[in-house]
Design an enzyme around this catalytic site. Structure first.
Site, PDB file in Angstrom:
ATOM      1  N   SER A   1       0.806  -1.205   0.000  1.00 55.85           N
ATOM      2  CA  SER A   1       0.000   0.000   0.000  1.00 55.85           C
ATOM      3  C   SER A   1       0.851   1.272   0.000  1.00 55.85           C
ATOM      4  O   SER A   1       1.579   1.539  -0.939  1.00 55.85           O
ATOM      5  CB  SER A   1      -0.944  -0.052   1.201  1.00 55.85           C
ATOM      6  OG  SER A   1      -2.033   0.808   1.046  1.00 55.85           O
TER       7      SER A   1
ATOM      8  N   LYS B   1      -0.680  -4.160  -3.467  1.00 60.20           N
ATOM      9  CA  LYS B   1      -1.983  -3.566  -3.121  1.00 60.20           C
ATOM     10  C   LYS B   1      -2.048  -2.182  -3.754  1.00 60.20           C
ATOM     11  O   LYS B   1      -1.446  -1.231  -3.277  1.00 60.20           O
ATOM     12  CB  LYS B   1      -2.171  -3.460  -1.613  1.00 60.20           C
ATOM     13  CG  LYS B   1      -3.512  -2.825  -1.213  1.00 60.20           C
ATOM     14  CD  LYS B   1      -3.678  -2.769   0.300  1.00 60.20           C
ATOM     15  CE  LYS B   1      -5.030  -2.181   0.680  1.00 60.20           C
ATOM     16  NZ  LYS B   1      -5.103  -0.733   0.472  1.00 60.20           N
TER      17      LYS B   1
END
Length: 607
Positions: free
Chosen positions: A311, A337
């Site tokens: 992320s 992600k």
């Protein structure tokens, strides 16, 4: 309860990152994003004896852990694994399932240990004498019994900042319970766990371990870099500053958008695109660096990543790679992600975290590794479908110097260094908690000395300790294989192959002998685990991390790389003679940069 059940069922068909956050989960998520809470700075764990067989485990502090930002289902999807199916049986055997027996024994052992300190934060509970392994027996006059849950103790420890709390605990090697008074305050959970030098400070190779992206992460990293630059100048007598910097984001699950942008801005040229996001019904947004980087262009930057880097950590890694300001070092790829979540408040102090967009690195690639689609209501309760992006479907993009990079499946390391693989024995010892148990016993009869190391005598003591635990059934060295053997035993019994099922006992005994031989084969690694277990009862977390750098193969390889100017520059220059510039797939889209930057900072967005 009805509200929670209904909302959770509606979200099941979307994706694993879209989640309903109950009252406690909403508070935990807010604390993980904000990076602070009101308490004393203790992480605790334990099990309460309950009427149901379901185990309870919690902590007083919810840190930036993978459980919140990377849900278990997302991790399973990424690993391309599915939950095990239960093998039904009509067998009349009264033998308990080996796995269930093992689980019950583990639960009983943990319950006997009570509620223990897992970590004591520096500047807070650590400074008032609390240490890893301390067993809590009372808080503000309230006794902690086997039926007291971790949540109950957590609520007793927390309170209004400015008040104080009395904590009574027992410690191995110290006679009788001890009581300390700790003031409650706003506990800041630092994302920079350590800033130091690798090797001689005169060499000027700095190291920063970054564990998350909360609201103050940019400031923490900035201050750490400035401190390392000053220290490098002092160590060299003012002749040179920082020569190299290792930014360690292994296991970093991500966090806030603004923090990712803040950190990336410390390294990339002013005016550089850092990240953009596009989604259906989501206003396009592009973030650019508006400040000069504080890291000098002559300082070699290496970013350490692994499969747990996700992320927001991938945003920083992607920007550094695409803009050719540093080398990504790791064994393979990051988590992958590339989805953006927003958080909205709901009734009853709950919240909804839901996916709103995909993000794109400066080259225009999205590194999302799993494609999610709506599930079929007639299959698996309507759960979402997860399809991993195949290598053949990954598109090629180019960095600012023309190096090839690909989308889908995370950020791939530029310089590959294999991560050390733990042996089956080492994994079993760490999972079982036997290393911590030995450390507790060792502290009763020994005193910590300067330059402590685990010698052969201590190692033999540990082996004897483990063998005794094996005899009493407190540990099973072959535990990693028990699940597979149990499943095979059930299938063989269902098939009527009783002789084959009995031969599995011989297989288990053979596995146990092989595992025991690993005590010699992996002596060095296990010694280090023992040392870390013992020192954790005396030293703060930062000192333990710093000590581990001396044997961290990837850190040492990254340090060697930033010292080798020719090799470093060669890696960055690969592909620079090509006529490919950095192609952005976002030009001409609905993205707005200047107007959206200020507004974007107001989004409650998790990257």
């Amino acid at each position: 309860k009805l509200f929670e059940t209904g909302v959770s069922a509606m979200l099941r068909s979307l994706d694993p990152y879209t989640e309903f956050e109950g009252k406690q989960d909403a508070v935990a998520l807010s604390e993980s994003i904000g990076g602070k809470y009101g308490g004393v700075g203790l992480v605790i764990s334990g099990e309460a004896i309950q009427k149901s067989e379901e185990a309870e485990s919690n902590v007083e502090v919810v840190s930036l852990s993978n459980n919140k930002l990377l849900p278990d289902e997302a991790v399973r999807d990424n690993a391309n694994t599915k939950p095990k199916k239960t093998v039904s049986t009509s067998s009349s055997d009264d033998e308990d399932d080996e796995g269930e027996v093992e689980t019950r024994k583990l639960l009983e052992r943990v319950q006997k240990k009570g509620i223990q300190v897992v970590s004591a934060f520096e500047g807070y509970a650590f400074d008032y004498g609390m240490r890893v392994g301390d067993r809590l027996v009372g808080v503000d006059g309230t006794d902690i019994t086997p039926k007291t849950s971790v949540e109950d103790v957590r609520n007793l420890l927390r309170g209004e900042p400015g008040t104080s709390v009395e904590v009574t605990f027992e410690r191995e090697g110290v006679e009788g319970p001890q009581t300390v008074t700790i003031p409650r305050t706003i506990v800041k959970i630092n994302d920079v766990k350590l800033a130091t030098f690798v090797g001689d400070p005169k060499d000027g190779v700095g190291y920063i371990q970054l564990s998350g992206f909360a609201s103050e992460t940019g400031r923490e990293v900035r201050n750490s870099i400035l401190a390392l630059q000053r220290a490098a100048e002092e160590a060299s007598g003012g002749t040179r500053s920082l020569q190299g910097l290792i930014l360690d984001m292994r296991g970093n699950p991500g966090g806030l958008l603004t923090s990712a942008v803040d950190v990336a801005s410390l390294f990339v040229p002013k005016g550089s695109d850092i990240v953009s996001a596009k989604g259906r019904g989501f206003p396009g947004v592009l973030y650019r660096s508006r400040v000069e980087p504080i890291l000098d262009s002559s300082t070699k930057l290496a970013v350490l990543v692994n499969g747990g880097t996700a992320s927001a950590a991938e945003i920083v890694s992607g920007a550094i790679q695409d803009l050719d300001v540093g080398i990504i070092v790791g064994s393979d790829r990051t988590f992958g992600k590339g989805l953006v979540q927003s958080v909205d408040d709901l009734p009853f102090d709950t919240a909804l975290k839901f996916t709103v967009a995909k993000y794109y690195t400066p080259s225009g690639r999205c590194i999302q590794g799993i494609n999610y689609s709506e599930g079929d209501k007639s299959l698996d309760g309507g759960k979402y479908k997860a399809d991993k992006v195949a290598d053949k479907d990954r598109s090629v993009f180019f960095t600012s110097k023309g190096r090839e990079v690909k989308d889908g499946g995370g950020i791939e390391a530029d310089y590959k260094v294999e991560a050390p693989q733990a042996s089956a024995l080492e994994v079993t010892l760490l999972r079982s908690g036997v290393v911590g148990d030995f450390a507790a016993q060792w502290s009763r009869t020994h005193e910590l000395t300067k330059n402590f190391e685990v010698d052969d005598d201590t190692y033999h003591e540990f082996q004897a300790f483990v063998q005794e635990k094996q005899k009493t059934g407190d540990i099973q060295l072959e535990a990693l294989y028990n699940g597979a053997i149990t499943d095979l035993r059930r299938i063989l019994k269902l098939s009527g192959y009783k002789d084959a099922a009995r031969e599995l006992d011989g297989l288990k005994a053979s596995i146990l002998r092989d595992v025991q031989r690993d005590f010699d084969k992996y002596r060095k690694d296990i010694k280090e685990d023992i040392a870390q277990g013992i020192l954790a009862r005396y030293l703060p977390e930062s000192m333990l991390i710093e000590r581990s750098l001396k044997t961290d193969k990837q850190v040492l390889a990254a340090a060697k790389l930033v010292r080798n100017t020719h090799q470093f520059d060669t890696l960055l220059a690969q592909g620079s003679d090509q006529e490919h510039g950095m192609e952005s797939n976002i030009e001409g889209s609905t993205l707005n940069s200047a107007a959206r930057e200020e507004e974007g900072a107001k989004f409650r967005v998790i990257w």
